[in-house]
Design a protein around this motif. Structure first.
Motif, mmCIF file in Angstrom:
data_model
loop_
_atom_site.group_PDB
_atom_site.id
_atom_site.type_symbol
_atom_site.label_atom_id
_atom_site.label_comp_id
_atom_site.label_asym_id
_atom_site.label_seq_id
_atom_site.Cartn_x
_atom_site.Cartn_y
_atom_site.Cartn_z
ATOM 1 N N ASP A 47 0.563 4.535 -17.148
ATOM 2 C CA ASP A 47 -0.488 5.486 -16.756
ATOM 3 C C ASP A 47 -0.857 5.316 -15.283
ATOM 4 O OD1 ASP A 47 -0.660 6.521 -19.347
ATOM 5 O OD2 ASP A 47 -2.197 5.069 -19.935
ATOM 6 N N ILE A 48 -0.958 4.055 -14.851
ATOM 7 C CA ILE A 48 -1.255 3.794 -13.435
ATOM 8 C C ILE A 48 -0.100 4.293 -12.575
ATOM 9 C CG2 ILE A 48 -1.758 2.034 -11.696
ATOM 10 C CD1 ILE A 48 -2.826 0.273 -14.040
ATOM 11 N N LEU A 49 1.119 4.033 -13.031
ATOM 12 C CA LEU A 49 2.315 4.467 -12.309
ATOM 13 C C LEU A 49 2.320 5.990 -12.124
ATOM 14 C CD1 LEU A 49 4.961 3.265 -11.127
ATOM 15 C CD2 LEU A 49 6.028 3.782 -13.311
ATOM 16 N N ASN A 50 1.915 6.719 -13.142
ATOM 17 C CA ASN A 50 1.862 8.186 -13.060
ATOM 18 C C ASN A 50 0.692 8.670 -12.211
ATOM 19 O OD1 ASN A 50 4.138 8.591 -14.690
ATOM 20 N ND2 ASN A 50 2.909 8.550 -16.558
ATOM 21 N N ASP A 51 -0.391 7.926 -12.205
ATOM 22 C CA ASP A 51 -1.594 8.326 -11.477
ATOM 23 C C ASP A 51 -1.464 8.078 -9.971
ATOM 24 O OD1 ASP A 51 -4.167 9.455 -11.611
ATOM 25 O OD2 ASP A 51 -5.134 7.490 -11.690
ATOM 26 N N VAL A 52 -0.809 6.992 -9.598
ATOM 27 C CA VAL A 52 -0.671 6.614 -8.189
ATOM 28 C C VAL A 52 0.658 7.173 -7.675
ATOM 29 C CG1 VAL A 52 -0.628 4.716 -6.530
ATOM 30 C CG2 VAL A 52 -2.071 4.547 -8.578
ATOM 31 N N VAL A 53 0.599 8.337 -7.098
ATOM 32 C CA VAL A 53 1.794 9.066 -6.668
ATOM 33 C C VAL A 53 2.536 8.309 -5.566
ATOM 34 C CG1 VAL A 53 2.630 11.223 -5.656
ATOM 35 C CG2 VAL A 53 0.732 11.263 -7.282
#
Length: 118
Positions: A47-53
């Motif tokens: 989720d963090i990986l997807n949120d932090v472009v």
């Protein structure tokens, strides 16, 4: 006109405090990662990986380890299949929420000031 000795010592302490904070929070990604976790309370790695472009798996892992070392983030391994790792801010990390909120508000106002858009 010369500064009083007490003022100079206080200022040195203030500057050291800023140095310490910047040392922990510096870099391209840490504020984004903290903001992501802060906004959602608990976040899985993906989720963090997807949120932090733009951040890579390797860089996210490295930054999360540093945040964990500095006692800002807590890592929990959940007993799921496949294994899920979840991150949340520690009590100490939650003290950054005001700073993150203020930085967000400032960024919105700054964008309006500079380019006149929301």
């Amino acid at each position: 006109m010369e500064c009083k000795k007490e003022f100079q010592e206080d200022r040195k302490k203030e500057m050291m405090a800023i140095h310490d904070a910047m040392d922990v929070l510096s870099g391209k990604w840490k504020i984004y990662i903290i903001s992501s976790i802060c906004h959602y309370n608990k976040r899985r790695f993906s989720d963090i990986l997807n949120d932090v472009v733009g951040i890579s798996n390797k860089m996210l892992s490295k930054e999360l380890k540093e945040l964990e070392t500095n006692k800002l983030v807590e890592r929990t391994v959940l007993s799921t299949h496949p294994v899920t790792v979840q991150y949340e801010l520690t009590k100490h990390g939650k003290t950054l929420q005001t700073i993150i909120n203020n930085l967000t508000d400032w960024g919105i106002e700054h964008r309006k000031e500079i380019i006149g858009k929301n």
